[in-house]
Design an enzyme around this catalytic site. Structure first.
Site: not given
Length: 240
Positions: A12, A54, A85-87, A199-201
């Site tokens: 994700m 989401q 993932t943060n979300t 956000c991990t990206e």
């Protein structure tokens, strides 16, 4: 030594999950030497299905799927869960309540890093869900005492768009990097002493040289916390 086992809930996106896998293994290799690597279990979602949930705000079904993944990892032998993932920490408390092993919340090592540096007020970049909903900013504020600044409405929309239309698809564009630099500077101008890459990206797009204040990379901090759990001996590990 016998390592514990971390269960990674990933996919994700897989772009950031790959960074988790690399960072955790590098930490363990550095700590133990030789040919050592990390004992990891990975449940990797098809992100298209999660993104649809989401987008339609079907958080109940998203929570059900996250709980199912965590339970599968626990049944397979994981001694803690890491949601990559943060979300999707939106449902972290529900996931924790449904399993019998710890969930390492991504906001906690991030807040600890801020506090260790004496920071009181931080900026936050992430998906619209992370920036606008209380599950993330509320934890930073209520549990850790940090003041959190988020970008203005138009900036939030573009930060979100770049994550979903570019970064999760592996696209890193110079124009987007320049925009993120501008947004971070606007947060600094409002008083942010550091900026959380929530956000991990985002670590794919900007780094320490792109801001005038420290950047708190949630991916690196979360991966370090996972490695420390694996080692189980209080080893102090650097942020990569």
């Amino acid at each position: 030594m016998q390592q514990r086992i971390v269960g990674l809930v990933g996919g994700m996106s897989w772009e950031s999950s790959a960074h988790y896998y690399r960072l955790i293994n590098e930490h363990v290799r550095d700590a133990l030497g030789g040919m050592h690597s990390a004992r990891l279990l990975l449940w990797s979602f098809d992100f298209a299905a999660i993104e649809a949930l989401q987008r339609t705000a079907d958080w109940q079904e998203a929570t059900r799927r996250m709980i199912d993944a965590a339970r599968r990892l626990e049944a397979a032998g994981a001694t803690c869960i890491v949601i990559c993932t943060n979300t999707m920490h939106r449902m972290a408390e529900d996931v924790q309540d449904a399993i019998g092993i710890p969930l390492l919340h991504i906001a906690d090592p991030t807040a600890a890093a801020a506090q260790a540096s004496g920071l009181k007020q931080v900026g936050l970049l992430g998906t619209a869900f992370t920036m606008e909903q209380a599950f993330y900013t509320g934890r930073l504020q209520d549990r850790h005492g940090l003041q959190v600044l988020v970008p203005g409405e138009e900036d939030r929309a573009e930060v979100h768009r770049i994550i979903y239309e570019e970064l999760v698809q592996g696209r890193v564009l110079p124009a987007s990097q320049a925009f993120y630099r501008e947004v971070m500077q606007r947060l600094v101008d409002r008083g942010a002493q550091a900026v959380i890459l929530g956000c991990t990206e985002i670590m794919m797009l900007v780094g320490p040289d792109d801001a005038s204040v420290p950047l708190l990379d949630t991916t690196a901090l979360h991966a370090r916390a996972a490695a420390q759990h694996l080692l189980g001996d209080g080893t102090a590990l650097p942020v990569r």
